[in-house]
Enzyme design. Sequence first.
Site, PDB file in Angstrom:
ATOM      1  N   GLU A  31      44.164  38.672  47.673  1.00  0.00           N
ATOM      2  CA  GLU A  31      42.791  39.280  47.847  1.00  0.00           C
ATOM      3  C   GLU A  31      41.819  38.366  47.857  1.00  0.00           C
ATOM      4  OE1 GLU A  31      45.214  42.022  44.939  1.00  0.00           O
ATOM      5  OE2 GLU A  31      45.399  40.141  45.952  1.00  0.00           O
ATOM      6  N   CYS A  64      45.195  43.410  40.851  1.00  0.00           N
ATOM      7  CA  CYS A  64      45.123  43.281  39.458  1.00  0.00           C
ATOM      8  C   CYS A  64      43.710  43.633  39.059  1.00  0.00           C
ATOM      9  CB  CYS A  64      45.262  41.913  39.163  1.00  0.00           C
ATOM     10  SG  CYS A  64      44.155  40.555  39.524  1.00  0.00           S
ATOM     11  N   CYS A  94      54.734  30.445  47.140  1.00  0.00           N
ATOM     12  CA  CYS A  94      54.873  30.784  45.803  1.00  0.00           C
ATOM     13  C   CYS A  94      56.103  31.640  45.774  1.00  0.00           C
ATOM     14  CB  CYS A  94      54.052  32.182  45.321  1.00  0.00           C
ATOM     15  SG  CYS A  94      52.338  31.450  44.942  1.00  0.00           S
ATOM     16  N   CYS A 140      40.939  41.080  40.913  1.00  0.00           N
ATOM     17  CA  CYS A 140      40.884  41.346  42.262  1.00  0.00           C
ATOM     18  C   CYS A 140      40.060  42.645  42.403  1.00  0.00           C
ATOM     19  CB  CYS A 140      42.080  41.181  43.077  1.00  0.00           C
ATOM     20  SG  CYS A 140      42.657  39.781  42.819  1.00  0.00           S
TER      21      CYS A 140
END
Length: 143
Positions: free
Chosen positions: A74, A100, A28, A103
């Site tokens: 995660e 988040c 990413c 997760c």
Amino acid sequence: MEFSNDKQLELDRRYLRMARIWAENSYCVRRKVGALIVKNKMIISDGYNGTPSGFENVCEDEEGLTKPYVLHAEANAITKVAASTNNSSGATIYITAAPCIECAKLIIQCRMARVVYSEEYRLTEGVDLLRRAGIEVIYLPID
């Protein structure tokens, strides 16, 4: 085995540094995140954000936005431990970024005891949910 607070803090910092190194595996561009799941001082799983197995290693679309099917670090660590003979009940997950809400739900369902992360995120719903579930949450910035 009980640890002194100083010893636990040093272990927490060490595992966060390792998670940060693991994040370097991510393809990413916008953000690289790493996660380690530790139980009884053993790393039982690891993960970094990226596309599902078998997909091209491109996390962002033409406009630079994260593709909707990119997995968080995660989630990758949790699914990896789920496919093994280990379980994460009572474990600590070390994450380079605050989790988040999606997760956080997975962490709760896995019965993890602690979450230690090193970077705040503008949304706090994940951390708030973890605390509501009685999970110890520690923000620990590392150099």
